[in-house]
Scaffold this motif. Structure first.
Motif, PDB file in Angstrom:
ATOM      1  N   GLY A  75     -19.848   8.598  22.208  1.00 18.82           N
ATOM      2  CA  GLY A  75     -20.768   8.575  23.354  1.00 18.82           C
ATOM      3  C   GLY A  75     -20.121   9.148  24.596  1.00 18.82           C
ATOM      4  O   GLY A  75     -20.551   8.881  25.708  1.00 18.82           O
ATOM      5  N   GLU A  95     -22.377   4.828  19.579  1.00 19.63           N
ATOM      6  CA  GLU A  95     -21.184   4.676  20.433  1.00 19.63           C
ATOM      7  C   GLU A  95     -20.633   3.264  20.273  1.00 19.63           C
ATOM      8  O   GLU A  95     -21.365   2.292  20.395  1.00 19.63           O
ATOM      9  N   GLN A 125      -4.601  10.335  38.662  1.00 16.92           N
ATOM     10  CA  GLN A 125      -5.874   9.886  39.255  1.00 16.92           C
ATOM     11  C   GLN A 125      -5.862   8.385  39.490  1.00 16.92           C
ATOM     12  O   GLN A 125      -6.297   7.898  40.527  1.00 16.92           O
ATOM     13  N   ALA A 159     -15.528  19.500  26.771  1.00 16.69           N
ATOM     14  CA  ALA A 159     -16.215  18.612  25.828  1.00 16.69           C
ATOM     15  C   ALA A 159     -17.726  18.846  25.901  1.00 16.69           C
ATOM     16  O   ALA A 159     -18.408  18.963  24.868  1.00 16.69           O
TER      17      ALA A 159
HETATM   18  C1  LIG Z   1      -8.385   8.356  33.200  1.00 20.05           C
HETATM   19  C2  LIG Z   1      -8.865   9.719  32.786  1.00 20.05           C
HETATM   20  C3  LIG Z   1      -9.105  10.679  33.747  1.00 20.05           C
HETATM   21  C4  LIG Z   1      -9.595  11.945  33.386  1.00 20.05           C
HETATM   22  N1  LIG Z   1      -9.885  12.843  34.358  1.00 20.05           N
HETATM   23  C5  LIG Z   1     -10.436  14.029  34.048  1.00 20.05           C
HETATM   24  C6  LIG Z   1     -10.828  14.951  35.046  1.00 20.05           C
HETATM   25  O1  LIG Z   1     -10.688  14.690  36.236  1.00 20.05           O
HETATM   26  N2  LIG Z   1     -11.378  16.113  34.671  1.00 20.05           N
HETATM   27  C7  LIG Z   1     -11.567  16.429  33.365  1.00 20.05           C
HETATM   28  O2  LIG Z   1     -12.111  17.497  33.094  1.00 20.05           O
HETATM   29  N3  LIG Z   1     -11.217  15.574  32.381  1.00 20.05           N
HETATM   30  C8  LIG Z   1     -10.639  14.376  32.686  1.00 20.05           C
HETATM   31  N4  LIG Z   1     -10.268  13.506  31.709  1.00 20.05           N
HETATM   32  C9  LIG Z   1     -10.427  13.894  30.307  1.00 20.05           C
HETATM   33  C10 LIG Z   1     -11.881  13.729  29.850  1.00 20.05           C
HETATM   34  O3  LIG Z   1     -12.356  12.464  30.204  1.00 20.05           O
HETATM   35  C11 LIG Z   1     -11.969  13.938  28.351  1.00 20.05           C
HETATM   36  O4  LIG Z   1     -11.504  15.227  28.050  1.00 20.05           O
HETATM   37  C12 LIG Z   1     -13.407  13.786  27.855  1.00 20.05           C
HETATM   38  O5  LIG Z   1     -13.901  12.512  28.140  1.00 20.05           O
HETATM   39  C13 LIG Z   1     -13.483  14.030  26.351  1.00 20.05           C
HETATM   40  O6  LIG Z   1     -14.771  13.786  25.930  1.00 20.05           O
HETATM   41  P1  LIG Z   1     -15.132  13.464  24.411  1.00 20.05           P
HETATM   42  O7  LIG Z   1     -16.592  13.282  24.379  1.00 20.05           O
HETATM   43  O8  LIG Z   1     -14.547  14.496  23.540  1.00 20.05           O
HETATM   44  O9  LIG Z   1     -14.386  12.132  24.028  1.00 20.05           O
HETATM   45  P2  LIG Z   1     -14.270  10.707  24.727  1.00 20.05           P
HETATM   46  O10 LIG Z   1     -14.547  10.784  26.166  1.00 20.05           O
HETATM   47  O11 LIG Z   1     -12.940  10.185  24.283  1.00 20.05           O
HETATM   48  O12 LIG Z   1     -15.419   9.861  24.042  1.00 20.05           O
HETATM   49  C14 LIG Z   1     -15.361   9.479  22.700  1.00 20.05           C
HETATM   50  C15 LIG Z   1     -16.258   8.277  22.481  1.00 20.05           C
HETATM   51  O13 LIG Z   1     -16.389   8.032  21.092  1.00 20.05           O
HETATM   52  C16 LIG Z   1     -16.420   6.628  20.850  1.00 20.05           C
HETATM   53  N5  LIG Z   1     -15.989   6.386  19.471  1.00 20.05           N
HETATM   54  C17 LIG Z   1     -14.757   6.575  18.934  1.00 20.05           C
HETATM   55  N6  LIG Z   1     -14.763   6.271  17.612  1.00 20.05           N
HETATM   56  C18 LIG Z   1     -16.033   5.876  17.313  1.00 20.05           C
HETATM   57  C19 LIG Z   1     -16.677   5.442  16.115  1.00 20.05           C
HETATM   58  N7  LIG Z   1     -16.011   5.377  14.954  1.00 20.05           N
HETATM   59  N8  LIG Z   1     -17.991   5.102  16.156  1.00 20.05           N
HETATM   60  C20 LIG Z   1     -18.687   5.179  17.336  1.00 20.05           C
HETATM   61  N9  LIG Z   1     -18.115   5.593  18.498  1.00 20.05           N
HETATM   62  C21 LIG Z   1     -16.816   5.951  18.493  1.00 20.05           C
HETATM   63  C22 LIG Z   1     -15.448   6.077  21.878  1.00 20.05           C
HETATM   64  O14 LIG Z   1     -15.732   4.706  22.176  1.00 20.05           O
HETATM   65  C23 LIG Z   1     -15.703   6.995  23.072  1.00 20.05           C
HETATM   66  O15 LIG Z   1     -16.678   6.448  23.947  1.00 20.05           O
HETATM   67  C24 LIG Z   1      -9.799  12.248  32.020  1.00 20.05           C
HETATM   68  C25 LIG Z   1      -9.535  11.278  31.048  1.00 20.05           C
HETATM   69  C26 LIG Z   1      -9.093  10.021  31.423  1.00 20.05           C
HETATM   70  C27 LIG Z   1      -8.857   8.975  30.391  1.00 20.05           C
END
Ligand SMILES: Cc1cc2nc3c(=O)[nH]c(=O)nc-3n(C[C@H](O)[C@H](O)[C@H](O)COP(=O)(O)OP(=O)(O)OC[C@H]3O[C@@H](n4cnc5c(N)ncnc54)[C@H](O)[C@@H]3O)c2cc1C
Length: 553
Positions: A235, A257, A384, A535
């Motif tokens: 999510g 999620e 951050q 992403a």
């Molecule tokens: C503190 C912090 C600050 C950041 N700051 C920035 C920024 O300023 N700018 C920027 O561009 N990026 C930033 N990032 C990075 C950015 O947040 C990530 O690159 C981005 O969120 C990745 O998105 P995603 O959808 O691939 O995965 P995620 O955001 O990791 O989301 C994955 C989701 O999948 C869910 N999940 C996992 N396994 C399962 C399962 N088996 N079943 C159901 N659900 C599941 C998890 O609960 C999670 O909610 C930051 C990250 C962090 C942690």
């Protein structure tokens, strides 16, 4: 907002009905009028109002009642609602008792029966009292109340879950807040049953699971249908983007999620580099907007719900959820992201959630107001968090293994850290040990060049030391690299040939895994750029590839 209550108490049904009628007629639009035919029944009603945190503006109580007199009732009632105005209904014969009770039950007025006409003998008096009450009235908090110990990992998990699912709540520390003590008593909760969660309707739960809370606050944890065109797992930004594009282009889409929509981005204090938001936006804001958009297009969102298994069933792709239910689809998108690696040093594990946190735990920032906190990590997320906490904490110490922040952190953050007085950066340093009995008390650091050790007193340690992908649940059929990130498209090719077991003439598409029809987007993908924008972009591209797959390409 809930209307404040006017409570009428009288054992004579005719009088009670008359009081109720007169009160409703004049005050029904601004107040809720309740009635009780005895002091006992009225106290029971007050208990419920107190549990629901609803205000009482006025008691209008008959003095002469068989089991509990009006004065006796008021004496007990004011313990629950000390601000409520108190009017005693008396007959002529009871006047002396009423006068004597002015001090005892602190009554504001005694009113002789009958009070006809109310326009002359009742309303002017009550208007005065209610105006007075309104003047001093501060509306109570109307959301969920969480009561527990500050250092309880379970309380932290509940607060985090509520915050990330945008459910307003108030935290009440059982050791310092009177309201917490009152709720514990009213609900008969034992100390070893905390945390206690009291919902707006007065229903309470002790040590509830996030699933129980989710069901109570109306989150959807079960799918409406057994089959979808597209199932999106995760999510975060990648999943939300795919869900929005998928549903807006006519695919029946469900997003699953396991914690709360928003993913890592949802825990971020400020995203400054996302296109279109020149002054940045908080992760929670981005998550809420994206979730609203997805729902508007008809995406079904199941949360909290975890996918624990995956199966290929001819042309269908099946997933198993943690509650053992199964869903099928034509095409599947894995966007399960990453989470922080744990810090493997003595003392860390038992204090996780009790001062040691992985990720930024924004909800904790106010708990550490004017205290000392330590951040571990040299990347943007640690940077951050350091900047964010510096606004609340006395001092933030940033522990970095490397010899320069600039190598691993964006320049805008390095600049910000350098100009913030209460952030201290310790380069070439690592955490050696974490100490504390019931909660974190101190952290021992070691200089990597000299081996010198130093112990700093600390109230909280936030760890940001690299990421681990969430892929163990699909490892049996999906190809991953040595760190667990999922391989897609060109990365799967060996000597120009598709992976073993690949079925079909064509090669895997850009974001497709070694199983046709199963796609990947975001941080969980091998070689991905770990950014919100990437992403989101991958989520959108994945949907285009899903369309090509469904068209039989
Ligand atoms: C503190 C912090 C600050 C950041 N700051 C920035 C920024 O300023 N700018 C920027 O561009 N990026 C930033 N990032 C990075 C950015 O947040 C990530 O690159 C981005 O969120 C990745 O998105 P995603 O959808 O691939 O995965 P995620 O955001 O990791 O989301 C994955 C989701 O999948 C869910 N999940 C996992 N396994 C399962 C399962 N088996 N079943 C159901 N659900 C599941 C998890 O609960 C999670 O909610 C930051 C990250 C962090 C942690």
């Amino acid at each position: 907002m809930t209307k404040p209550t006017l409570l009428a108490v009288d054992d004579d049904p005719l009088v009670l009905r008359a009081v109720e009628r007169d009160l409703r007629k004049e005050y029904g639009s601004s107040y809720r009028v309740l009635r009780a035919d005895s002091g006992e029944a009225a106290l029971e009603a007050l208990k419920q109002l107190k549990l629901r945190n609803e205000p009482v503006a006025l008691f209008l109580v008959d003095q002469r009642m068989p089991k509990m007199s009006g004065v006796e009732f008021l004496e007990r009632a004011i313990a629950h609602f000390p601000e409520a105005k108190r009017v005693l209904l008396t007959a002529y014969a009871d006047t002396d008792a009423a006068i004597n009770a002015i001090n005892k039950a602190r009554i504001d007025y005694y009113l002789m029966k009958p009070w006809d006409p109310p326009e002359e003998r009742l309303y002017p008096l009550l208007n005065d009292l209610l105006e007075d009450w309104q003047g001093a009235f501060r509306p109570p908090f109307e959301g969920i109340r969480v009561v527990g110990h500050r250092w309880s990992p379970m309380a932290h998990e509940i607060k985090d879950f509520l915050a990330r699912n945008h459910a307003p709540y108030r935290w009440l520390d059982v050791e310092t807040e009177d309201e917490a003590q009152q709720l514990v008593q009213q609900t008969g909760t034992e100390a070893n049953q905390l945390p206690l969660v009291v919902f707006q309707d007065g229903i309470h739960m002790t040590q509830p699971s996030t699933l129980q809370i989710a069901e109570k606050i109306g989150l959807t944890t079960r799918a409406k249908m057994p089959f979808y065109d597209l199932i999106v797992i995760g999510g975060g930004p990648a999943a939300l983007a795919a869900a929005v594009y998928g549903a807006s282009e006519g695919l029946r889409t469900v997003m699953i999620e396991k914690q709360a929509p928003g993913g890592q981005a949802g825990t971020t204090s400020r995203i400054e580099n996302y296109l279109g938001f020149p002054s940045g936006l908080s992760g929670a804001d981005l998550a809420r907007r994206a979730e609203t958009q997805a729902r508007r297009f008809g995406v079904e969102i199941l949360t909290p719900q975890e996918v624990v298994g995956i199966r290929v069933n001819d042309t269908l792709r099946d997933v198993t959820l943690s509650d053992k239910s199964e869903l099928s689809c034509h095409a599947l998108l894995i966007a399960t992201g990453v989470s922080y690696r744990t810090l493997d040093v003595p003392g860390c594990e038992p204090l996780t959630g009790a001062g040691v946190y992985y990720g930024a735990a924004m909800i904790e920032a106010l708990s550490y107001r004017d205290q000392n906190v330590i951040m571990v990590g040299g990347g943007n997320s640690a940077g951050q968090a350091a900047v964010y906490f510096s606004q609340h904490s006395a001092r933030v110490t940033l522990i970095v293994r490397g010899d320069s922040l600039a190598k691993t952190m964006s320049k805008y953050l390095v600049d910000r850290i350098e100009t913030t007085n209460n952030i201290v950066v310790r380069l070439r340093t690592e955490v050696n040990e974490v100490r504390g009995k019931e909660h974190l008390e101190a952290v021992t650091l070691m200089n990597r060049d000299t081996g010198a050790q130093e112990t700093l007193p600390a109230h909280a340690l936030f760890v940001f030391i690299g990421a681990k992908p969430h892929t163990d649940w699909c490892a049996s059929i999906i190809e991953r690299d040595e760190h667990g990130f999922i391989l897609t498209g060109p990365d799967l090719m060996r000597d120009g040939k598709p992976p073993r077991g690949w079925r079909g003439e064509r090669q895997p598409m850009l974001l497709e895994t070694n199983v046709p029809g199963i796609f990947v987007a975001g941080d969980v993908r091998h070689g991905s750029v770990k950014r919100v924008a990437s992403a989101v972009g991958e989520g959108a591209i994945a949907v285009q590839l899903v369309h090509r797959y469904l068209s039989g390409f």
